[in-house]
Structures are given as structure tokens and as C-alpha cells.
Design an enzyme around this catalytic site. Structure first.
Site, PDB file in Angstrom:
ATOM      1  N   HIS A  95     -15.889  -4.520   7.851  1.00  0.00           N
ATOM      2  CA  HIS A  95     -15.149  -4.632   6.590  1.00  0.00           C
ATOM      3  C   HIS A  95     -15.635  -5.763   5.696  1.00  0.00           C
ATOM      4  O   HIS A  95     -14.967  -6.152   4.761  1.00  0.00           O
ATOM      5  CB  HIS A  95     -13.647  -4.725   6.840  1.00  0.00           C
ATOM      6  CG  HIS A  95     -13.155  -3.577   7.675  1.00  0.00           C
ATOM      7  ND1 HIS A  95     -13.302  -2.276   7.266  1.00  0.00           N
ATOM      8  CD2 HIS A  95     -12.596  -3.533   8.899  1.00  0.00           C
ATOM      9  CE1 HIS A  95     -12.822  -1.477   8.214  1.00  0.00           C
ATOM     10  NE2 HIS A  95     -12.399  -2.206   9.213  1.00  0.00           N
ATOM     11  N   ARG A 132      -8.152  -7.836  -9.164  1.00  0.00           N
ATOM     12  CA  ARG A 132      -8.898  -9.077  -9.426  1.00  0.00           C
ATOM     13  C   ARG A 132     -10.330  -8.741  -9.808  1.00  0.00           C
ATOM     14  O   ARG A 132     -10.748  -7.583  -9.734  1.00  0.00           O
ATOM     15  CB  ARG A 132      -8.925  -9.912  -8.144  1.00  0.00           C
ATOM     16  CG  ARG A 132      -9.540  -9.124  -6.988  1.00  0.00           C
ATOM     17  CD  ARG A 132     -10.017  -9.945  -5.832  1.00  0.00           C
ATOM     18  NE  ARG A 132     -10.911  -9.183  -4.982  1.00  0.00           N
ATOM     19  CZ  ARG A 132     -10.542  -8.378  -3.980  1.00  0.00           C
ATOM     20  NH1 ARG A 132      -9.271  -8.219  -3.694  1.00  0.00           N
ATOM     21  NH2 ARG A 132     -11.447  -7.729  -3.283  1.00  0.00           N
ATOM     22  N   LYS A 189       0.816  -1.227   0.000  1.00  0.00           N
ATOM     23  CA  LYS A 189       0.000   0.000   0.000  1.00  0.00           C
ATOM     24  C   LYS A 189       0.847   1.274   0.000  1.00  0.00           C
ATOM     25  O   LYS A 189       0.395   2.302  -0.520  1.00  0.00           O
ATOM     26  CB  LYS A 189      -0.973  -0.003   1.180  1.00  0.00           C
ATOM     27  CG  LYS A 189      -1.845  -1.268   1.285  1.00  0.00           C
ATOM     28  CD  LYS A 189      -2.627  -1.566   0.017  1.00  0.00           C
ATOM     29  CE  LYS A 189      -3.262  -2.957   0.058  1.00  0.00           C
ATOM     30  NZ  LYS A 189      -3.799  -3.406  -1.226  1.00  0.00           N
TER      31      LYS A 189
HETATM   32  C1  MV4 Z   1      -9.845   4.808   6.007  1.00  0.00           C
HETATM   33  C2  MV4 Z   1     -10.964   5.356   6.657  1.00  0.00           C
HETATM   34  C3  MV4 Z   1     -10.908   6.672   7.038  1.00  0.00           C
HETATM   35  N1  MV4 Z   1      -9.802   7.409   6.768  1.00  0.00           N
HETATM   36  N2  MV4 Z   1      -8.771   5.591   5.781  1.00  0.00           N
HETATM   37  C4  MV4 Z   1     -11.388   0.297   5.752  1.00  0.00           C
HETATM   38  C5  MV4 Z   1     -11.109  -0.720   4.701  1.00  0.00           C
HETATM   39  C6  MV4 Z   1      -9.843  -0.294   4.053  1.00  0.00           C
HETATM   40  N3  MV4 Z   1      -9.914  -0.506   2.641  1.00  0.00           N
HETATM   41  C7  MV4 Z   1      -9.704   1.138   4.402  1.00  0.00           C
HETATM   42  N4  MV4 Z   1     -10.705   1.479   5.366  1.00  0.00           N
HETATM   43  C8  MV4 Z   1     -10.857   2.741   5.817  1.00  0.00           C
HETATM   44  N5  MV4 Z   1      -9.812   3.552   5.598  1.00  0.00           N
HETATM   45  C9  MV4 Z   1      -8.780   6.831   6.156  1.00  0.00           C
HETATM   46  N6  MV4 Z   1      -7.693   7.585   5.919  1.00  0.00           N
HETATM   47  C10 MV4 Z   1     -12.059   4.545   6.888  1.00  0.00           C
HETATM   48  C11 MV4 Z   1     -12.001   3.220   6.476  1.00  0.00           C
HETATM   49  C12 MV4 Z   1     -13.177   2.459   6.751  1.00  0.00           C
HETATM   50  C13 MV4 Z   1     -13.956   1.955   5.714  1.00  0.00           C
HETATM   51  C14 MV4 Z   1     -13.623   2.108   4.386  1.00  0.00           C
HETATM   52  C15 MV4 Z   1     -14.409   1.579   3.383  1.00  0.00           C
HETATM   53  C16 MV4 Z   1     -15.560   0.884   3.713  1.00  0.00           C
HETATM   54  C17 MV4 Z   1     -15.906   0.706   5.009  1.00  0.00           C
HETATM   55  C18 MV4 Z   1     -15.111   1.232   6.036  1.00  0.00           C
HETATM   56  C19 MV4 Z   1     -15.476   1.053   7.357  1.00  0.00           C
HETATM   57  C20 MV4 Z   1     -14.714   1.558   8.351  1.00  0.00           C
HETATM   58  C21 MV4 Z   1     -13.549   2.260   8.047  1.00  0.00           C
END
Ligand code: MV4
Length: 502
Positions: free
Chosen positions: A235, A292, A116
Site C-alpha cells: 500500500h 488533499r 468510508k
Molecule cells: C480492494 C481491493 C480489491 N477489492 N477492494 C487497498 C488500498 C485501499 N485503498 C483499497 N485497497 C484495495 N481494495 C476490493 N473490493 C484491492 C485493494 C488493493 C489495492 C488497491 C489499490 C492499490 C493497490 C492495492 C493493493 C492490494 C489491494
């Protein structure tokens, strides 16, 4: 030219991939573990090869076993589906070394996007907006403090080898930073064998919006618009839809262009997804790329009218994309509900078991991608998702109404499922109005978790009781008295009973 495809996967996605193979006149080869001898993908395939014991590590993640099966079968290509080896650069590389076409990107794109921190750097260079934060791995507390001062609290510490929510830590106070930083690093080392972490500004109440892309070997790349995936639990995505209720035509165009730039920056080949996080103010940031085919790909297929697996195979064959960006349109609205064998009343614990009865919905605007059948025992070893229900309508309203109808029609006994929970979501005002973000389930938890044993379920039980009573009586009467008089519609029991003078 690909003639024979080994599908290195199981469950609904293996069946899904083989369906496109069949339409294309390709021979499909299944691989299966000890737990999957009776699985649908084995039955559906033209050939099947055993690859090992039930645990994934020894079967669906066993590169040698899968390559051996491909050689034995004479398969010229491997489709990895999602999960398992689908984002494993070593597997992609091994396939090409063995002269087998990997249906997906090469190792470079997988490696670059899999790490990442490297992905963030690559996106910054490509002009794709990323969440404010670090570009290098953070090893010292001093660096961590500097970054937090720069971007401001709250922040998230994320594992570079993580993704999809694994190895993340939210930091709200400066005092927490040091211990969170230490813990994030040791957790990352433990989980991924790599203690690289990075820091991002925490985006409050974000939307998760992703863009589907397709890119060929000739430098052509297009996007197939967005999917809104904000409705998830820990998630784990639960509902996906396209178009996103949040999206505007201008934002769609801009984000679509950035998604194509992201794909081009890693010389991407095949189908991929660019995940963005979008704030309420419609600021958007690259989060990660999934290299994917995704679980939620059918909503895009329905609304854009493209068979994504067919295009993946077309690209793997070295052909150019058969359409340009301006040929692609979104028509109507599609929703996907993921049906899991899990118990919402017991913290959504997986609830594997034997399917006693199953009646799946059909009819206008419904697609049902599944793999279970009556008498099938869901193994404990794999993902508890059993079916993806996809509805389509001219409008979002129609699509929701169809989904509700399909969930109503879906009957399954033997295992517990989240169907009632999904029906509750369909009836939740925030969902109906399209006003939701990633906090939807927690914010609506009380109404979603309210007694689900009500209404239609009591009615079902009354019908069942009547049916048992009816069968019991049929067994005690003389055949000639009912075979002529009674139709097969046992719902007419009440009326026919007097005829039979029981
Ligand atoms: C974040 C965020 C808030 N700020 N990054 C969760 C899954 C991963 N792909 C990244 N995620 C998040 N990253 C920053 N800088 C909040 C989440 C997140 C989230 C993102 C997508 C879908 C659902 C989520 C649920 C909680 C937190």
C-alpha cells in the site's frame, strides 16, 4: 486576499508548496519540530516557527501549536500539504473559526469522505459506481453472511474509519468469515477507535486509477484526467504515471465525469482525488476520495500544464476556476518515481542517516522534488521518502528512457535508497509494455530482487578506487608539476599520469 501562508508540513511537500507561494508573491511561513531545525523547508521559508518536539503527535499534528504559530506570524492561510493534518476535519474547522483560510475543503467534505461507509452511501446516491457490497455498517454475523451470499466470495472486510489499505481483510472461504469479521472489528476499534466495518466484493488483480479534480466555491468542478498508481508495495505507492496505459478515450471521459459527480456530491472545494479500482474487463468502481493534494500530483501538473498548488490558493481566495473542462488536454506522458531512504536488501526498512554526497539529475524533461542536501541528517521520526523524480516525454517510451537516464544520474551516498530497485522496474518487460496491475511487484519479485550489486556499481567502485589513488598521489607530488599540466578532469588521470612521471 491571502498574503501570508503557513505551511503545516515538512519535507519535499512543504518546499513544493512554498515554491508556488513565492511565484505568487506570497510570504511563506514554516513550522518545525526539534528534529527539523536544519530542514530545507525552514531554510526556504520567509519565516519559521518552532512548534514542538520531534514526534509528529507533539508537533506537526499539534493543532494548537500550529494555530498559535499562524497567529504569531499573522498568516492569513494554512496549507496542510499531505499526511499530518491534511484530512483532519477538526483542523479545517478550527482554521475557519480562527479566521484563517484553510487551503483545502471544509469539514463536511472531509468528514463525509473520511468515513468510508458514508462515502459509499453518498456515491451511490450521486450515481457513482461503487464496489458491490454493504451500504450500512455491519454489526451482526447474520448481516455479514447475507451480504457475502449476495455478492459472492471472495470479499474484503474494511474498516469504515480506515483507508489506504489500513484495516482490510480478505475472506476467501465462508468458514473464515466469522473469525475475520470479529478480528476486523476489534482491529478497527483498536486502530481507529471505531469498530464500524463494511463488506465489498473482492476485485481480483485490479488497477488503481485515480482522477484529479479541482472544484471552486462557485459550483465549478473539472477533472484533470487520471493517474495510474498500481505499482505499489504494501500500500506504499512506488511509481505513478499519466496517462494510464490501461485507459481508453471513452473510459477516460466516463470516469472523469463520475469523478466530477463525486466531488460535486460533497460540495467539494479545492484539489481532490477520486480513487477507482478498475478490473481487467475495465469495470470501474469508486474506492475512496482523498481530500488533499497528493504525493503524485506532479505527473498531472506536467501533462496537463496546471500548477495545482497555485489553483488551490486561487480557489481558497474565492476565485472561480480559470479554465473549463474543454480547455484541459493531456500532452505527452509523465512518470514519477518515489525515492526512499530505505534498504531493499533488508525488507525495505527505512534507512535514515546523514547524506554524505548527493548529485541530483537535471536536464530536459526532468523534475526533481526533494528537500535533502549534503550533510543533512534525515530524521528517524518521519516518512523516509526523500525525493520524487518526475520525467516527461512526448511518448511513454521517451518518458521511460528519460527516467532511466535520471535514475542513472542520481548519485547519493550516506543512506541506502531504492534507486537500483526503481531502475530494475524500468527494465521489466511487464512495465515497459504497460501490462501491469496492483500485483506487479509481487509478480516480478524474483527479477526485481535479483542481485542489484552489478554492472554500473562495480564500474562506480573502480572509478572511486582510481580517484582515491589519484588524490593520494597528488598529495605526494610538487604543486607546480600538476597545476599547469592537469585540468580538473580527474578522469584523465590515466593519460596525465605519464606526463607527471609518477
Ligand atoms: C480492494 C481491493 C480489491 N477489492 N477492494 C487497498 C488500498 C485501499 N485503498 C483499497 N485497497 C484495495 N481494495 C476490493 N473490493 C484491492 C485493494 C488493493 C489495492 C488497491 C489499490 C492499490 C493497490 C492495492 C493493493 C492490494 C489491494
Amino acid at each position: 486576499m491571502i498574503k501570508k501562508v503557513l505551511v503545516a508540513n515538512r519535507g519535499e511537500i512543504a518546499v513544493r508548496v512554498m515554491r508556488s507561494c513565492r511565484e505568487l508573491g506570497l510570504i511563506s511561513v514554516a513550522v518545525y519540530s526539534d528534529a527539523d531545525r536544519n530542514a530545507m523547508h525552514v531554510r526556504y521559508a520567509d519565516e519559521a516557527y518552532h512548534i514542538g518536539p520531534a514526534p509528529s503527535r507533539e508537533s506537526y499534528l499539534n493543532i494548537d501549536a500550529i494555530i498559535n504559530a499562524a497567529k504569531k506570524a499573522g498568516a492569513d492561510a494554512i496549507h496542510p500539504g499531505y499526511g499530518f493534518l491534511s484530512e483532519n476535519a477538526a483542523f479545517s474547522e478550527r482554521c475557519s473559526k480562527e479566521g484563517i483560510q484553510f487551503i483545502g475543503p471544509g469539514p463536511y467534505a472531509i468528514t463525509t469522505m473520511g468515513d468510508k461507509i458514508t462515502a459509499r452511501k453518498t456515491m451511490i446516491q450521486a450515481g457513482v459506481p461503487v464496489v458491490p457490497g454493504t451500504t450500512e455498517k455491519i454489526t451482526e454475523m447474520e448481516q455479514a453472511r447475507r451480504i457475502v451470499t449476495e455478492v459472492g466470495l471472495p470479499v474484503m472486510i474494511k474498516a469504515s474509519a480506515g483507508g489506504g489499505g489500513k484495516g482490510m481483510r480478505l475472506v476467501k472461504q465462508m468458514e473464515e468469515l466469522e473469525s475475520s469479521f470479529r478480528m476486523a472489528r476489534s482491529e478497527a476499534l483498536n486502530a481507529f477507535g471505531d469498530d464500524s466495518v463494511y463488506i465489498e466484493k473482492y476485485i481480483e488483480s485490479p488497477h488503481h486509477i485515480e482522477f484529479q479534480i479541482l472544484a471552486d466555491r462557485h459550483g465549478n468542478a473539472v477533472h484533470l484526467f487520471e493517474r495510474e498508481c498500481s505499482i505499489q508495495r504494501r500500500h506504499q505507492k512506488v511509481i505513478e504515471e499519466t496517462p494510464s496505459p490501461l485507459m481508453t478515450p471513452e473510459l477516460r471521459k466516463e470516469m472523469g465525469e463520475k469523478a466530477v459527480m463525486a466531488a460535486k456530491a460533497v460540495n467539494y472545494e479545492g484539489a481532490g482525488t477520486i480513487e477507482f479500482i478498475v478490473s481487467d474487463q475495465l469495470e470501474y468502481y469508486f474506492l475512496e476520495m482523498n481530500t488533499r493534494l497528493q504525493v503524485e500530483h506532479p505527473v498531472t501538473e506536467r501533462v496537463v500544464g496546471v500548477d495545482l498548488v497555485k489553483e488551490q490558493i486561487n480557489i481558497a481566495n474565492g476565485n472561480p476556476l480559470p479554465f473549463a473542462q474543454e480547455d484541459l488536454r493531456q500532452h505527452g506522458h509523465a512518470l514519477q518515481c518515489r525515492i526512499y531512504a530505505e534498504d531493499p536488501d533488508n525488507n525495505f526498512m527505512p534507512n535514515p542517516g546523514t547524506i554524505k554526497h548527493i548529485t541530483e539529475p537535471h536536464g530536459l524533461g526532468i523534475r526533481c522534488d526533494g528537500y535533502v542536501y549534503e550533510g543533512y541528517e534525515i530524521p528517524i521520526y518521519y516518512d523516509p521518502m526523500i525525493t520524487k523524480l518526475i520525467s516527461w516525454g512526448e511518448t511513454r517510451r521517451e518518458s521511460i528512457a528519460r527516467m532511466k537516464r535520471a535514475l542513472y544520474e542520481y548519485k547519493i551516498t550516506g543512506v541506502k535508497t531504492n534507486i537500483k530497485f526503481l531502475e530494475k522496474i524500468m527494465d521489466t518487460p511487464d512495465f515497459i509494455e504497460g501490462k501491469y496491475n496492483t500485483h506487479f511487484i509481487e509478480e516480478n519479485n524474483d527479477r526485481l530482487m535479483r542481485a542489484r550489486l552489478c554492472g554500473i556499481e562495480c564500474e562506480d567502485m573502480a572509478i572511486l578506487a582510481a580517484f582515491i589513488d589519484y588524490i593520494d598521489k597528488l598529495e605526494r607530488i610538487q604543486p607546480p608539476h600538476y597545476t599547469d599540466e592537469l585540468g580538473s578532469n580527474w578522469k584523465d588521470f590515466g593519460r596525465k599520469r605519464s606526463v607527471l612521471r609518477l
